[in-house]
Write an enzyme that holds these catalytic residues in place. Structure first.
Site, PDB file in Angstrom:
ATOM      1  N   VAL A  16     124.628 -15.116 166.731  1.00  0.00           N
ATOM      2  CA  VAL A  16     124.911 -16.545 166.571  1.00  0.00           C
ATOM      3  C   VAL A  16     125.657 -16.830 165.273  1.00  0.00           C
ATOM      4  O   VAL A  16     126.722 -17.468 165.274  1.00  0.00           O
ATOM      5  CB  VAL A  16     123.595 -17.355 166.611  1.00  0.00           C
ATOM      6  CG1 VAL A  16     123.872 -18.827 166.337  1.00  0.00           C
ATOM      7  CG2 VAL A  16     122.905 -17.187 167.951  1.00  0.00           C
ATOM      8  N   HIS A  26     127.750 -42.019 185.553  1.00  0.00           N
ATOM      9  CA  HIS A  26     129.101 -41.549 185.876  1.00  0.00           C
ATOM     10  C   HIS A  26     130.133 -42.434 185.182  1.00  0.00           C
ATOM     11  O   HIS A  26     130.011 -43.653 185.191  1.00  0.00           O
ATOM     12  CB  HIS A  26     129.324 -41.614 187.391  1.00  0.00           C
ATOM     13  CG  HIS A  26     130.728 -41.286 187.800  1.00  0.00           C
ATOM     14  ND1 HIS A  26     131.193 -39.994 187.855  1.00  0.00           N
ATOM     15  CD2 HIS A  26     131.773 -42.090 188.143  1.00  0.00           C
ATOM     16  CE1 HIS A  26     132.463 -40.000 188.231  1.00  0.00           C
ATOM     17  NE2 HIS A  26     132.835 -41.273 188.413  1.00  0.00           N
TER      18      HIS A  26
END
Length: 468
Positions: free
Chosen positions: A187, A447
């Protein structure tokens, strides 16, 4: 001699959160912490001072720079004379850190927590209490919480110093290296490599393991590696470092790859090969505090050590070395000390890599679920079929759902794509309550949003994705 109900040794995410929660629960609390930044005491540990926070600040700045330089033309935006002021970028990073570390000091004051700057050392037991040397002054505590964190692991061939740096040094380069080497494709290595690649460095990442992000889902790791290579990060796997030499000009690294010896020159070398528990100066040997063979403090499921009244949490006990895991342990332990049912569900801790695209996952990978003997079904949906991602101009990646084919229990969710660090949270909530892929699929998502990809992936687990 001052006496406390709870004394925390360490002011990082585990320690300062444990102190705050303990104080909220009515305990007389103190925290002794020896972390300094620029020669001054600074709460927050590695994460806030030289880890999570400053690295994300630089990742954001570098991503904005690259976006303006390469990506906004598709939006009909032309930028001439683009310049980078690295000094100002670093100053902004420092400002973010100062604000947050100062915020912890404020929270300590608000919650009446005694903050002691200096080294905390276990001295001896005194009846049902412990004597602790807190920055040179002995204090008593009924409960002592060890939260001393972790330190970067050195490569024996390349000790830190000069042109060889760990994460804190890599966040403070005063100029962009022309050639940057990174040992370790985990990471930290990938995030820091991404920062300096965006700002103009030629970045090579050397990894001893045979593949990329072996802890992640195979499909996510494969997609992420493809995207990073497109960006110009040069990865080498199954590498064996045999020699590292420094000079005034930089670093020479000799390594073997596919039975061939390679010698490479770098201006700077970041070594990011993991972290080790930080117990130096704690006095563990003097009081008989139990450590395992790797140096981690040994604890039971309630964070109790072998010594009554001494507990340990965070990086120093091992497991996932993540700030949010450490924070949750701090809350859980404080609540347990108050007779409450503090608990951490280690099976659904989210992992995030803040590159571009971002990577996030929680729960079991498909392979891990199958290895556990489970009957597995999966659903996957791409960001390239999502209106919001297309509007952003970043349709890379996908969301993958792993569920039990017999019970529909949600076992894991794996993502690579835009802003997935913010999308993983709802899936953790579903798994925390033992929910199903159907629960995720039936949840109404606004949406147009990126989160619709999560819903569609859950629908796809039953082969009923609506937009693919």
């Amino acid at each position: 001699m001052d006496s406390y109900d709870v004394l925390v040794i360490g002011g990082g995410p585990a320690g300062y959160v444990a102190a705050i929660r303990a104080a909220q629960l009515g305990f007389k609390t103190a925290c002794v912490d020896d972390f300094t930044r620029d020669g001054k005491p600074s709460l927050g540990g590695t994460c806030l001072n030289v880890g999570c926070i400053p690295s994300k600040a630089l990742l954001d700045s570098s991503e904005k720079f690259e976006m303006i330089a390469h990506d906004v033309a598709d939006h009909g935006i032309t930028v001439d004379g683009l310049k980078m002021d690295l000094g100002k970028m670093l100053s902004r990073k420092t400002g973010v850190v100062d604000k947050l570390t100062g915020g912890i000091a404020y929270l300590f004051k608000k919650n009446k927590i005694t903050s002691i700057s200096g080294l905390g050392k276990l001295v001896r037991a005194d009846g049902d209490e412990w004597i602790v040397d807190a920055a040179g002054t002995e204090v008593k505590a009924r409960n002592v919480i060890v939260a001393t964190g972790s330190s970067p692991r050195e490569l024996p061939l390349a000790p830190f110093g000069g042109h060889v740096v760990e994460n804190s040094g890599a966040l403070a380069f005063t100029e962009v290296p022309q050639k940057l080497g990174v040992i370790g494709a985990g990471v930290i290595g990938v995030e820091l490599g991404s920062v300096w690649r965006r700002l103009g460095a030629d970045v090579t990442i050397l990894e001893a393991l045979p593949g990329f992000l072996l802890a992640a889902d195979d499909a996510v790791a494969k997609e992420a590696l493809k995207q990073f290579k497109k960006q110009g990060l040069d990865f080498h796997f199954s590498v064996n470092i045999t020699k590292v030499e420094q000079s005034d000009m930089g670093v020479t690294v000799t390594y073997t790859e596919k039975e061939q010896e390679v010698t490479a020159q770098y201006d700077k070398l970041i070594v990011s090969i993991g972290r080790i528990p930080h117990t130096s100066g704690l006095g563990a040997d003097a009081v008989g505090l139990g450590l395992d063979e790797r140096g981690y403090v040994k604890v039971d499921s309630h964070y109790r050590t072998n010594l009554k009244g001494i507990y340990a949490i965070g990086d120093v006990i091992g497991g996932a070395m993540l700030a949010h895991k450490a924070e949750e342990e701090g809350v859980a332990l404080a609540e347990q000390l108050a007779g409450q049912a503090g608990h951490v569900n280690y099976d659904v801790i989210p992992w995030v890599i803040y590159t571009s695209p971002e990577i996030a996952w929680a729960g079991l990978t498909e392979k891990a679920a199958k290895d556990a003997g489970l009957n597995v079904k999966t659903g996957q949906f791409p960001f390239s079929a999502n209106g919001r991602a297309l509007g952003h101009g970043d349709p890379r990646g996908f969301v993958k759902v792993v569920a039990d084919a017999d019970t529909d229990k949600l076992l894991g969710v794996h993502m690579v794509g835009p802003n997935v660090s913010e999308l993983i949270g709802e899936t953790v909530a579903i798994m925390e309550f033992g929910g199903s892929s159907e629960d995720l699929a039936r949840t109404i998502h606004a949406h147009p949003t990126l989160s619709e990809v999560v819903k569609e992936a859950a629908l796809a687990a039953d082969k009923r994705a609506l937009h693919m």
